[in-house]
Write a protein that holds these residues in place. Structure first.
Motif, PDB file in Angstrom:
ATOM      1  N   ALA A  67      27.268  44.472  47.702  1.00  0.00           N
ATOM      2  CA  ALA A  67      26.187  44.899  46.820  1.00  0.00           C
ATOM      3  C   ALA A  67      25.207  43.745  46.602  1.00  0.00           C
ATOM      4  CB  ALA A  67      26.754  45.363  45.480  1.00  0.00           C
ATOM      5  N   PRO A  68      23.902  44.035  46.497  1.00  0.00           N
ATOM      6  CA  PRO A  68      22.921  42.965  46.288  1.00  0.00           C
ATOM      7  C   PRO A  68      23.254  42.043  45.117  1.00  0.00           C
ATOM      8  CG  PRO A  68      21.796  45.003  46.847  1.00  0.00           C
ATOM      9  CD  PRO A  68      23.248  45.349  46.696  1.00  0.00           C
ATOM     10  N   LEU A  69      23.781  42.589  44.032  1.00  0.00           N
ATOM     11  CA  LEU A  69      24.117  41.752  42.882  1.00  0.00           C
ATOM     12  C   LEU A  69      25.124  40.671  43.245  1.00  0.00           C
ATOM     13  CD1 LEU A  69      23.765  41.542  39.690  1.00  0.00           C
ATOM     14  CD2 LEU A  69      25.997  42.625  39.614  1.00  0.00           C
ATOM     15  N   MET A  70      26.056  40.998  44.161  1.00  0.00           N
ATOM     16  CA  MET A  70      27.113  40.051  44.514  1.00  0.00           C
ATOM     17  C   MET A  70      26.562  38.826  45.245  1.00  0.00           C
ATOM     18  SD  MET A  70      29.777  41.442  43.196  1.00  0.00           S
ATOM     19  CE  MET A  70      31.172  40.582  43.942  1.00  0.00           C
ATOM     20  N   SER A  71      25.371  38.936  45.821  1.00  0.00           N
ATOM     21  CA  SER A  71      24.790  37.796  46.526  1.00  0.00           C
ATOM     22  C   SER A  71      24.479  36.653  45.576  1.00  0.00           C
ATOM     23  CB  SER A  71      23.518  38.225  47.267  1.00  0.00           C
ATOM     24  OG  SER A  71      22.498  38.606  46.360  1.00  0.00           O
ATOM     25  N   GLU A  72      24.242  36.973  44.308  1.00  0.00           N
ATOM     26  CA  GLU A  72      24.017  35.941  43.301  1.00  0.00           C
ATOM     27  C   GLU A  72      25.304  35.612  42.559  1.00  0.00           C
ATOM     28  OE1 GLU A  72      21.208  35.066  39.362  1.00  0.00           O
ATOM     29  OE2 GLU A  72      20.659  36.639  40.785  1.00  0.00           O
ATOM     30  N   LEU A  73      26.118  36.634  42.346  1.00  0.00           N
ATOM     31  CA  LEU A  73      27.347  36.427  41.566  1.00  0.00           C
ATOM     32  C   LEU A  73      28.357  35.550  42.297  1.00  0.00           C
ATOM     33  CD1 LEU A  73      29.251  39.031  39.467  1.00  0.00           C
ATOM     34  CD2 LEU A  73      30.501  37.690  41.158  1.00  0.00           C
ATOM     35  N   VAL A  74      28.585  35.813  43.570  1.00  0.00           N
ATOM     36  CA  VAL A  74      29.652  35.125  44.304  1.00  0.00           C
ATOM     37  C   VAL A  74      29.456  33.609  44.339  1.00  0.00           C
ATOM     38  CG1 VAL A  74      30.736  34.835  46.570  1.00  0.00           C
ATOM     39  CG2 VAL A  74      30.367  37.127  45.646  1.00  0.00           C
ATOM     40  N   PRO A  75      28.293  33.091  44.741  1.00  0.00           N
ATOM     41  CA  PRO A  75      28.158  31.636  44.762  1.00  0.00           C
ATOM     42  C   PRO A  75      28.245  31.002  43.367  1.00  0.00           C
ATOM     43  CG  PRO A  75      26.072  32.693  45.318  1.00  0.00           C
ATOM     44  CD  PRO A  75      27.111  33.752  45.329  1.00  0.00           C
ATOM     45  N   ALA A  76      27.725  31.685  42.350  1.00  0.00           N
ATOM     46  CA  ALA A  76      27.797  31.151  40.996  1.00  0.00           C
ATOM     47  C   ALA A  76      29.241  31.095  40.510  1.00  0.00           C
ATOM     48  CB  ALA A  76      26.951  32.003  40.054  1.00  0.00           C
ATOM     49  N   ALA A  77      30.009  32.128  40.822  1.00  0.00           N
ATOM     50  CA  ALA A  77      31.422  32.149  40.431  1.00  0.00           C
ATOM     51  C   ALA A  77      32.227  31.131  41.219  1.00  0.00           C
ATOM     52  CB  ALA A  77      31.989  33.546  40.630  1.00  0.00           C
ATOM     53  N   ARG A  78      31.949  31.035  42.519  1.00  0.00           N
ATOM     54  CA  ARG A  78      32.703  30.112  43.370  1.00  0.00           C
ATOM     55  C   ARG A  78      32.513  28.661  42.931  1.00  0.00           C
ATOM     56  NH1 ARG A  78      31.624  32.105  48.533  1.00  0.00           N
ATOM     57  NH2 ARG A  78      33.541  33.328  48.379  1.00  0.00           N
ATOM     58  N   SER A  79      31.344  28.338  42.429  1.00  0.00           N
ATOM     59  CA  SER A  79      31.058  26.969  41.991  1.00  0.00           C
ATOM     60  C   SER A  79      31.770  26.604  40.694  1.00  0.00           C
ATOM     61  CB  SER A  79      29.544  26.794  41.805  1.00  0.00           C
ATOM     62  OG  SER A  79      29.097  27.490  40.643  1.00  0.00           O
ATOM     63  N   GLY A  80      32.258  27.618  39.986  1.00  0.00           N
ATOM     64  CA  GLY A  80      32.897  27.387  38.695  1.00  0.00           C
ATOM     65  C   GLY A  80      31.956  27.532  37.529  1.00  0.00           C
ATOM     66  N   ALA A  81      30.680  27.789  37.814  1.00  0.00           N
ATOM     67  CA  ALA A  81      29.672  27.840  36.753  1.00  0.00           C
ATOM     68  C   ALA A  81      29.674  29.159  35.993  1.00  0.00           C
ATOM     69  CB  ALA A  81      28.288  27.589  37.346  1.00  0.00           C
ATOM     70  N   LEU A  82      29.995  30.252  36.663  1.00  0.00           N
ATOM     71  CA  LEU A  82      29.899  31.580  36.048  1.00  0.00           C
ATOM     72  C   LEU A  82      31.285  32.170  35.814  1.00  0.00           C
ATOM     73  CD1 LEU A  82      27.973  33.938  35.197  1.00  0.00           C
ATOM     74  CD2 LEU A  82      28.337  34.860  37.510  1.00  0.00           C
ATOM     75  N   PRO A  83      31.658  32.432  34.567  1.00  0.00           N
ATOM     76  CA  PRO A  83      32.927  33.118  34.303  1.00  0.00           C
ATOM     77  C   PRO A  83      32.824  34.596  34.699  1.00  0.00           C
ATOM     78  CG  PRO A  83      32.202  31.857  32.374  1.00  0.00           C
ATOM     79  CD  PRO A  83      31.037  31.947  33.314  1.00  0.00           C
ATOM     80  N   VAL A  84      33.826  35.078  35.425  1.00  0.00           N
ATOM     81  CA  VAL A  84      33.841  36.476  35.870  1.00  0.00           C
ATOM     82  C   VAL A  84      35.230  37.058  35.624  1.00  0.00           C
ATOM     83  CG1 VAL A  84      33.547  38.072  37.796  1.00  0.00           C
ATOM     84  CG2 VAL A  84      32.110  36.022  37.655  1.00  0.00           C
ATOM     85  N   LEU A  85      35.264  38.223  34.992  1.00  0.00           N
ATOM     86  CA  LEU A  85      36.511  38.963  34.795  1.00  0.00           C
ATOM     87  C   LEU A  85      36.428  40.249  35.590  1.00  0.00           C
ATOM     88  CD1 LEU A  85      39.229  39.533  33.316  1.00  0.00           C
ATOM     89  CD2 LEU A  85      37.869  40.594  31.486  1.00  0.00           C
ATOM     90  N   GLY A  86      37.368  40.460  36.503  1.00  0.00           N
ATOM     91  CA  GLY A  86      37.450  41.687  37.271  1.00  0.00           C
ATOM     92  C   GLY A  86      38.639  42.499  36.808  1.00  0.00           C
ATOM     93  N   ILE A  87      38.378  43.715  36.339  1.00  0.00           N
ATOM     94  CA  ILE A  87      39.429  44.578  35.809  1.00  0.00           C
ATOM     95  C   ILE A  87      39.666  45.731  36.779  1.00  0.00           C
ATOM     96  CG2 ILE A  87      40.164  46.036  33.899  1.00  0.00           C
ATOM     97  CD1 ILE A  87      38.119  44.506  32.140  1.00  0.00           C
ATOM     98  N   CYS A  88      40.903  45.906  37.241  1.00  0.00           N
ATOM     99  CA  CYS A  88      41.297  47.010  38.114  1.00  0.00           C
ATOM    100  C   CYS A  88      40.431  47.014  39.379  1.00  0.00           C
ATOM    101  CB  CYS A  88      41.227  48.335  37.357  1.00  0.00           C
ATOM    102  SG  CYS A  88      42.099  49.697  38.183  1.00  0.00           S
ATOM    103  N   ASN A  89      39.484  47.938  39.509  1.00  0.00           N
ATOM    104  CA  ASN A  89      38.608  47.934  40.678  1.00  0.00           C
ATOM    105  C   ASN A  89      37.836  46.624  40.773  1.00  0.00           C
ATOM    106  OD1 ASN A  89      35.615  49.421  41.820  1.00  0.00           O
ATOM    107  ND2 ASN A  89      37.497  49.398  43.020  1.00  0.00           N
ATOM    108  N   GLY A  90      37.532  46.023  39.625  1.00  0.00           N
ATOM    109  CA  GLY A  90      36.871  44.724  39.627  1.00  0.00           C
ATOM    110  C   GLY A  90      37.744  43.640  40.232  1.00  0.00           C
ATOM    111  N   PHE A  91      39.046  43.708  39.995  1.00  0.00           N
ATOM    112  CA  PHE A  91      40.011  42.792  40.611  1.00  0.00           C
ATOM    113  C   PHE A  91      39.993  42.980  42.121  1.00  0.00           C
ATOM    114  CE2 PHE A  91      44.817  41.470  40.304  1.00  0.00           C
ATOM    115  CZ  PHE A  91      44.553  40.333  41.041  1.00  0.00           C
ATOM    116  N   GLN A  92      39.968  44.234  42.548  1.00  0.00           N
ATOM    117  CA  GLN A  92      39.911  44.522  43.980  1.00  0.00           C
ATOM    118  C   GLN A  92      38.640  43.957  44.610  1.00  0.00           C
ATOM    119  OE1 GLN A  92      40.166  48.722  43.382  1.00  0.00           O
ATOM    120  NE2 GLN A  92      42.407  48.805  43.527  1.00  0.00           N
ATOM    121  N   ILE A  93      37.525  44.059  43.895  1.00  0.00           N
ATOM    122  CA  ILE A  93      36.258  43.517  44.391  1.00  0.00           C
ATOM    123  C   ILE A  93      36.331  42.000  44.507  1.00  0.00           C
ATOM    124  CG2 ILE A  93      33.797  43.224  43.861  1.00  0.00           C
ATOM    125  CD1 ILE A  93      33.947  46.006  42.475  1.00  0.00           C
ATOM    126  N   LEU A  94      36.944  41.340  43.542  1.00  0.00           N
ATOM    127  CA  LEU A  94      37.077  39.886  43.586  1.00  0.00           C
ATOM    128  C   LEU A  94      37.914  39.439  44.777  1.00  0.00           C
ATOM    129  CD1 LEU A  94      37.601  39.047  39.800  1.00  0.00           C
ATOM    130  CD2 LEU A  94      35.534  38.679  41.178  1.00  0.00           C
TER     131      LEU A  94
END
Length: 229
Positions: A67-94
């Protein structure tokens, strides 16, 4: 200033409104994020909610990772800068996005499981679990058909040795997850994936408890910590 927590809606998301309400009850401002918009709107943290993103076609979360949103979310999360909680399907996406190791597969019973579930909190040092005590048991909701967490033995051993198992199932394994794992975190502790639903255990009127609210108040403590240092 009130913390702003984004809640992403994908086609097929079911629990985005529940997650937004949990964010609000915790004292933060929920911010609606749309899967097709790559703008994170300057939020302080993000929740990937439960549901059936893109109809769970191919594999659960496999399409949502693009998804287009993930193009910004993934690098920010990978760097440790952005906290992300994935619940159920969100866990699967992570997991599909390789922000967390392992994968979620069909329940060992080959049936959808919907039940109140006790979890034991194993890692209370993450952005999303610091409000709990280590070893604390909480009652939340589990509802999934593909919630069995699997990984190779080397990965499981690494998660154990690094203390990256966030929560385990108590009172019987409901889905065949390896080593009773219900949730894991990344090395930075900012990304957490959890198969059960804490957002359904935030109000006494509608949940089996209010003990899931700790995930959402924990992020407020995490975001406030730098200002207190």
């Amino acid at each position: 200033m009130t913390a702003r927590v984004g809640v992403v809606t994908f086609p097929g998301s079911l629990d985005d409104k529940d997650a937004a309400r949990a964010v609000s009850l915790a004292g933060a401002e929920p911010v609606a994020l749309w899967h097709a918009d790559p703008d994170l709107k300057g939020v302080d943290a993000v929740v990937l909610p439960g549901g059936f993103s893109y109809g769970d076609y191919l594999r659960c979360g496999a399409i949502a990772r693009f998804a287009p949103l993930m193009s910004e979310l993934v690098p920010a999360a990978r760097s440790g800068a952005l906290p992300v909680l994935g619940i159920c399907n969100g866990f699967q996406i992570l997991c599909e996005s390789h922000l967390l190791p392992g994968a979620l597969t069909r329940n060992s019973s080959l049936r959808f499981v919907n039940r109140d579930q006790v979890l034991r909190m194993e890692n209370t040092r993450t952005a999303w679990t610091n409000g709990y005590d280590e070893g604390q048991e909480i009652l939340v909701v589990l509802k999934s058909g593909e919630g069995s967490y699997v990984a190779d033995e080397e990965t499981l051993d690494q998660l154990e040795s690094e203390g990256r198992v966030v929560a385990r199932y108590v009172g019987g394994n409901p889905n065949g997850s390896r080593r009773d794992i219900a949730g894991v975190t990344n090395a930075h502790g900012n990304v957490v994936g959890l198969m059960p639903h804490p957002e359904h255990a935030v109000e006494a009127l509608t949940g089996p408890s209010t003990e899931g609210l700790g995930f959402f108040t924990s992020i407020l403590g995490h975001l406030a910590a730098p200002a207190q240092a």
